[in-house]
Design an enzyme around this catalytic site. Structure first.
Site, PDB file in Angstrom:
ATOM      1  N   GLU A  98     -17.602  11.777  22.864  1.00 35.04           N
ATOM      2  CA  GLU A  98     -16.460  12.513  22.444  1.00 35.04           C
ATOM      3  C   GLU A  98     -16.039  12.324  20.896  1.00 35.04           C
ATOM      4  O   GLU A  98     -14.984  12.970  20.469  1.00 35.04           O
ATOM      5  CB  GLU A  98     -15.388  11.876  23.210  1.00 35.04           C
ATOM      6  CG  GLU A  98     -15.787  12.728  24.543  1.00 35.04           C
ATOM      7  CD  GLU A  98     -14.413  12.769  25.688  1.00 35.04           C
ATOM      8  OE1 GLU A  98     -13.443  12.002  25.280  1.00 35.04           O
ATOM      9  OE2 GLU A  98     -14.566  13.075  26.710  1.00 35.04           O
ATOM     10  N   HIS A 136      -7.283  -3.157   9.805  1.00 40.73           N
ATOM     11  CA  HIS A 136      -8.562  -3.838   9.425  1.00 40.73           C
ATOM     12  C   HIS A 136      -9.269  -4.166  10.908  1.00 40.73           C
ATOM     13  O   HIS A 136      -9.586  -5.210  11.301  1.00 40.73           O
ATOM     14  CB  HIS A 136      -8.467  -5.224   9.069  1.00 40.73           C
ATOM     15  CG  HIS A 136      -7.516  -5.457   7.794  1.00 40.73           C
ATOM     16  ND1 HIS A 136      -6.571  -6.353   7.394  1.00 40.73           N
ATOM     17  CD2 HIS A 136      -7.129  -4.175   6.749  1.00 40.73           C
ATOM     18  CE1 HIS A 136      -6.317  -5.923   6.067  1.00 40.73           C
ATOM     19  NE2 HIS A 136      -6.276  -4.792   5.861  1.00 40.73           N
ATOM     20  N   GLU A 156       0.963  -1.167   0.204  1.00 44.94           N
ATOM     21  CA  GLU A 156       0.028  -0.119   0.031  1.00 44.94           C
ATOM     22  C   GLU A 156       0.918   1.426   0.058  1.00 44.94           C
ATOM     23  O   GLU A 156       0.393   2.372   0.435  1.00 44.94           O
ATOM     24  CB  GLU A 156      -0.908   0.026   1.277  1.00 44.94           C
ATOM     25  CG  GLU A 156      -1.756  -1.329   1.286  1.00 44.94           C
ATOM     26  CD  GLU A 156      -2.958  -1.544   0.128  1.00 44.94           C
ATOM     27  OE1 GLU A 156      -2.822  -0.738  -0.770  1.00 44.94           O
ATOM     28  OE2 GLU A 156      -3.547  -2.472   0.242  1.00 44.94           O
ATOM     29  N   HIS A 197     -12.817  -3.612   3.740  1.00 42.81           N
ATOM     30  CA  HIS A 197     -11.338  -4.081   3.746  1.00 42.81           C
ATOM     31  C   HIS A 197     -11.001  -3.273   5.167  1.00 42.81           C
ATOM     32  O   HIS A 197     -10.412  -4.081   5.982  1.00 42.81           O
ATOM     33  CB  HIS A 197     -10.533  -3.156   2.461  1.00 42.81           C
ATOM     34  CG  HIS A 197      -9.261  -3.454   2.810  1.00 42.81           C
ATOM     35  ND1 HIS A 197      -8.582  -3.859   1.583  1.00 42.81           N
ATOM     36  CD2 HIS A 197      -8.307  -3.389   3.481  1.00 42.81           C
ATOM     37  CE1 HIS A 197      -7.321  -3.912   1.706  1.00 42.81           C
ATOM     38  NE2 HIS A 197      -7.010  -3.567   3.010  1.00 42.81           N
ATOM     39  N   HIS A 201      -2.746   2.141   8.381  1.00 44.66           N
ATOM     40  CA  HIS A 201      -3.926   1.251   7.762  1.00 44.66           C
ATOM     41  C   HIS A 201      -3.992  -0.036   8.465  1.00 44.66           C
ATOM     42  O   HIS A 201      -3.022  -0.524   9.012  1.00 44.66           O
ATOM     43  CB  HIS A 201      -3.670   1.154   6.347  1.00 44.66           C
ATOM     44  CG  HIS A 201      -4.460  -0.167   5.800  1.00 44.66           C
ATOM     45  ND1 HIS A 201      -5.823   0.201   5.722  1.00 44.66           N
ATOM     46  CD2 HIS A 201      -4.051  -1.342   5.333  1.00 44.66           C
ATOM     47  CE1 HIS A 201      -6.291  -0.922   5.068  1.00 44.66           C
ATOM     48  NE2 HIS A 201      -5.346  -1.804   4.799  1.00 44.66           N
TER      49      HIS A 201
HETATM   50  O1  2HA Z   1      -1.225  -6.788   3.488  1.00 46.01           O
HETATM   51  O2  2HA Z   1      -3.462  -4.339   4.662  1.00 46.01           O
HETATM   52  O3  2HA Z   1      -4.098  -3.729   2.449  1.00 46.01           O
HETATM   53  C1  2HA Z   1      -1.481  -5.458   4.157  1.00 46.01           C
HETATM   54  C2  2HA Z   1      -2.859  -4.749   3.976  1.00 46.01           C
HETATM   55  C3  2HA Z   1      -3.365  -4.590   2.378  1.00 46.01           C
HETATM   56 ZN    ZN Z   2      -5.634  -3.822   4.232  1.00 44.38          ZN
END
Ligand code: 2HA
Ligand code: ZN
Length: 271
Positions: A169, A141, A116, A210, A139
């Site tokens: 909040e 999940h 990414e 995602h 980033h």
């Molecule tokens: O592999 O989260 O979006 C890492 C990730 C791809």
């Molecule tokens: Zn990801």
């Protein structure tokens, strides 16, 4: 030269990705983080002329030439970072052509930065243009935010207003709201460009089905944004199927904004 493994930015980074893992946000090789470093500080730990190897990035980032990033590696597991940082992390500098990353440290098994990387670098460019103090793109999940993208309208105003109502909040933490991208293939320049575009108006961007991106001036801020949004999503997932007896009104959200001196995203409250 000082030992880079003791550098405050390294210690903070390793603690943060470990914490992300223990929160359950980064299964297997899921998630990626990049931190823009201060070159003067970095070069007390590394010789700026010792480039280990160069890696083409596949995109052009002229605004980032000469800037250095500590970044997680592709295919690497967050759970392993604390035990072997030099293999799971790397420090890269965007080269003079704007299209090459110069590896200064890490990725010692021959690895490279996260898939990414386009979304990270394009988002850094946009956020730096808005806030010169910006440093972090994160980033991951998180389960409840992900779950919410299956059952909630993806309209970003509606998505944000739902989350603002879940914890008082939230308005204080993310008054700029959360932008949302529909499902797209990850790891591409296209999703990188789309993410960066969304970063023009918010520091949080959800990737439907995602995960989420958070940005900030330091690791704590990016982490705290995601942590708060995920907690709000958790409340939503606990109550979404139950009869609601009362909630926070938009008027009350405005009262919170006024009390804490923040400005809700223009036009997003119904007053
Ligand atoms: O592999 O989260 O979006 C890492 C990730 C791809
Ligand atoms: Zn990801």
């Amino acid at each position: 030269m000082n030992n880079i493994q003791n550098a405050p930015f390294m210690v903070d980074f390793i603690r943060t990705v470990t914490n992300m893992y223990t929160h359950g946000w980064d299964e297997r090789n899921g998630g990626n983080v990049s931190l823009l470093l201060e070159n003067d500080e970095l070069y007390t730990y590394l010789d700026q002329d010792s480039v280990i190897r160069t890696i083409p990035t596949g995109f052009d980032a002229p605004e980032l030439i000469g800037k250095c990033f500590l970044v997680t590696g592709t295919g690497k597991y967050f759970k392993n970072v604390q035990y072997d940082p030099e293999n799971n992390l790397g420090i890269v500098r965007i080269g003079k052509d704007g299209k090459t990353a110069e590896l200064l440290w890490g990725f010692c098994d021959g690895g490279r930065f996260t898939s990414e990387f386009p979304a990270h670098m394009m988002s850094h460019t946009i956020r730096l243009g808005i806030d010169p103090e910006h440093r972090v793109v994160m980033h991951c999940h998180p389960c409840n935010l992900l779950a919410m993208t299956f059952i909630h309208d993806l309209d970003e105003r509606e998505f944000t207003r739902t989350l603002w109502r879940m914890i008082t909040e939230c308005m204080v933490v993310f008054p700029d709201g959360i932008n949302v991208l529909p499902w797209m293939l990850c790891g591409t320049n296209e999703i990188g460009l789309a993410t960066a575009e969304k970063m023009k108006t918010a520091r949080l961007v959800v990737w439907a089905q995602h995960g989420i991106y958070g940005t900030g001036k330091d690791l704590d801020e990016a982490f705290g944004l995601i942590e708060t949004a995920e907690k709000a999503a958790e409340v939503y997932m606990k109550i979404a199927h139950l009869p609601i007896k009362q909630s926070i009104t938009d008027k009350e959200l405005q009262i919170v904004a006024d009390a804490f001196g923040v400005k809700a995203r223009e036009g997003w409250l119904e007053l």
